[in-house]
Design an enzyme around this catalytic site. Structure first.
Site, PDB file in Angstrom:
ATOM      1  N   ASP A  50      15.855 -12.638 -32.339  1.00 51.90           N
ATOM      2  CA  ASP A  50      15.113 -13.654 -31.600  1.00 51.90           C
ATOM      3  C   ASP A  50      13.894 -14.059 -32.417  1.00 51.90           C
ATOM      4  O   ASP A  50      13.367 -13.278 -33.225  1.00 51.90           O
ATOM      5  CB  ASP A  50      14.663 -13.122 -30.235  1.00 51.90           C
ATOM      6  CG  ASP A  50      13.978 -14.195 -29.404  1.00 51.90           C
ATOM      7  OD1 ASP A  50      14.581 -15.261 -29.206  1.00 51.90           O
ATOM      8  OD2 ASP A  50      12.837 -13.969 -28.974  1.00 51.90           O
ATOM      9  N   GLU A  80      10.017 -16.428 -32.188  1.00 52.61           N
ATOM     10  CA  GLU A  80       9.044 -17.228 -31.451  1.00 52.61           C
ATOM     11  C   GLU A  80       8.466 -18.231 -32.435  1.00 52.61           C
ATOM     12  O   GLU A  80       8.329 -17.931 -33.629  1.00 52.61           O
ATOM     13  CB  GLU A  80       7.938 -16.356 -30.850  1.00 52.61           C
ATOM     14  CG  GLU A  80       8.423 -15.316 -29.845  1.00 52.61           C
ATOM     15  CD  GLU A  80       9.112 -15.899 -28.633  1.00 52.61           C
ATOM     16  OE1 GLU A  80       8.840 -17.077 -28.296  1.00 52.61           O
ATOM     17  OE2 GLU A  80       9.928 -15.192 -28.020  1.00 52.61           O
ATOM     18  N   GLU A 106       0.985 -25.352 -25.424  1.00 50.79           N
ATOM     19  CA  GLU A 106       2.273 -25.170 -24.745  1.00 50.79           C
ATOM     20  C   GLU A 106       3.019 -23.955 -25.288  1.00 50.79           C
ATOM     21  O   GLU A 106       3.623 -23.187 -24.536  1.00 50.79           O
ATOM     22  CB  GLU A 106       3.132 -26.425 -24.889  1.00 50.79           C
ATOM     23  CG  GLU A 106       2.575 -27.659 -24.208  1.00 50.79           C
ATOM     24  CD  GLU A 106       1.481 -28.336 -25.013  1.00 50.79           C
ATOM     25  OE1 GLU A 106       0.865 -29.279 -24.484  1.00 50.79           O
ATOM     26  OE2 GLU A 106       1.250 -27.928 -26.176  1.00 50.79           O
ATOM     27  N   HIS A 165       4.393 -17.523 -25.420  1.00 52.39           N
ATOM     28  CA  HIS A 165       4.437 -16.207 -26.064  1.00 52.39           C
ATOM     29  C   HIS A 165       3.089 -15.528 -26.247  1.00 52.39           C
ATOM     30  O   HIS A 165       3.026 -14.338 -26.592  1.00 52.39           O
ATOM     31  CB  HIS A 165       5.141 -16.292 -27.426  1.00 52.39           C
ATOM     32  CG  HIS A 165       4.657 -17.396 -28.321  1.00 52.39           C
ATOM     33  ND1 HIS A 165       3.354 -17.507 -28.747  1.00 52.39           N
ATOM     34  CD2 HIS A 165       5.326 -18.435 -28.876  1.00 52.39           C
ATOM     35  CE1 HIS A 165       3.233 -18.555 -29.537  1.00 52.39           C
ATOM     36  NE2 HIS A 165       4.408 -19.153 -29.623  1.00 52.39           N
ATOM     37  N   HIS A 213       7.263 -14.226 -23.466  1.00 46.84           N
ATOM     38  CA  HIS A 213       8.313 -14.070 -24.458  1.00 46.84           C
ATOM     39  C   HIS A 213       7.772 -13.257 -25.634  1.00 46.84           C
ATOM     40  O   HIS A 213       6.640 -13.458 -26.080  1.00 46.84           O
ATOM     41  CB  HIS A 213       8.774 -15.443 -24.967  1.00 46.84           C
ATOM     42  CG  HIS A 213       9.543 -16.220 -23.955  1.00 46.84           C
ATOM     43  ND1 HIS A 213      10.619 -17.022 -24.288  1.00 46.84           N
ATOM     44  CD2 HIS A 213       9.417 -16.318 -22.613  1.00 46.84           C
ATOM     45  CE1 HIS A 213      11.097 -17.585 -23.189  1.00 46.84           C
ATOM     46  NE2 HIS A 213      10.372 -17.170 -22.154  1.00 46.84           N
ATOM     47  N   ASP A 268      12.590  -9.349 -26.450  1.00 43.02           N
ATOM     48  CA  ASP A 268      13.712 -10.200 -26.061  1.00 43.02           C
ATOM     49  C   ASP A 268      14.986  -9.805 -26.793  1.00 43.02           C
ATOM     50  O   ASP A 268      16.085  -9.898 -26.228  1.00 43.02           O
ATOM     51  CB  ASP A 268      13.377 -11.674 -26.333  1.00 43.02           C
ATOM     52  CG  ASP A 268      12.373 -12.230 -25.330  1.00 43.02           C
ATOM     53  OD1 ASP A 268      11.925 -11.467 -24.460  1.00 43.02           O
ATOM     54  OD2 ASP A 268      12.035 -13.428 -25.427  1.00 43.02           O
TER      55      ASP A 268
END
Length: 232
Positions: A7, A9, A52, A57, A150, A155
């Site tokens: 994963d 970010e 945003e 995260h 997140h 994750d």
């Protein structure tokens, strides 16, 4: 079979518009079981973090300022994943970011064929149902209570559990490996050519005489239409 559950970010949605990766997390599986090996890296994106993305995260400019840039960690990341298949939720998103970062520093891009998309698997398996990671955790009883925001490594760990459920549970092959461990003290391994075979002796009937008589009477009551009187 080695697989890497992965994963990322990022600062946004489009690397073509200047968005960058800020975190990579990965978990190694071997034969659908976690090995305990992980990869985790925060990355300085060399740009400011949009509000945003920060809200998703929680990785801000101050935290990322002293982290290495992608050029410094790109090869180490490739070394960790090796030639393993990549298990990613919404693979098109992560793959486009990874390949943008890799090609920008003249490292080989990752073929999309290396990505197994758990989002697509979930949508095929449960059409019409929510297929977010949180929704799948709820469906399979995976504890995601620590996921306030997140995070790439968390994750990946959650996705690893979800993925194993999507492909049939933690032992989708029922553990019938062609290599079985012997019982000797050295713990050596021996090849076992396992195949299903008929029982040498049929199992005895567990029906009682009363049950058999009741069944015969039931069939006679139905008459010639009873399926038990038909020949295949």
């Amino acid at each position: 079979m080695r697989e890497i559950v992965l994963d990322t970010e990022t600062t946004g949605f489009e690397p073509s518009e200047g968005d960058r990766i800020v975190e990579i997390g990965a978990v190694e599986l071997f034969n659908h079981l976690p090995t305990g090996k992980t990869y985790h890296q925060y990355i300085n994106p060399q740009r400011s973090m949009p509000k945003e993305a920060f809200d998703v995260h929680g990785l801000g400019d101050d935290f990322l300022r002293d982290k290495p840039i992608f050029r410094a960690i790109g090869q180490a990341f490739l070394d960790f994943i090796g030639d393993a298949q990549l298990i990613i939720h919404n693979a098109s998103f992560d793959m486009k970011f990874l390949n943008a970062e890799l090609t920008a520093i003249n490292l080989p891009a990752l073929p999309f064929s290396r990505a197994t998309d758990t989002l697509m698997i979930a949508r095929r398996k449960f059409p019409g149902s929510p297929a977010t990671l949180d929704a799948l955790c709820r469906r399979f009883g995976v504890d995601n209570s620590g996921r306030e925001k997140h995070g790439a490594l968390l994750d990946s760990e959650l996705l690893a559990e979800v993925y194993l459920e999507l492909v049939g549970g933690r032992q989708p092959d029922f553990g019938l490996s062609p290599v079985a461990q012997s019982n000797n003290s050295a713990g050596s391994h021996v090849e076992v050519d396992w195949r299903p075979r008929p029982r040498p002796n049929p199992l005895p009937s567990r029906l009682t005489e009363i049950e058999i008589a009741a069944h015969i009477a039931f069939v006679e009551k139905i008459g010639d239409a009873a399926i038990w009187k038909k020949r295949v």
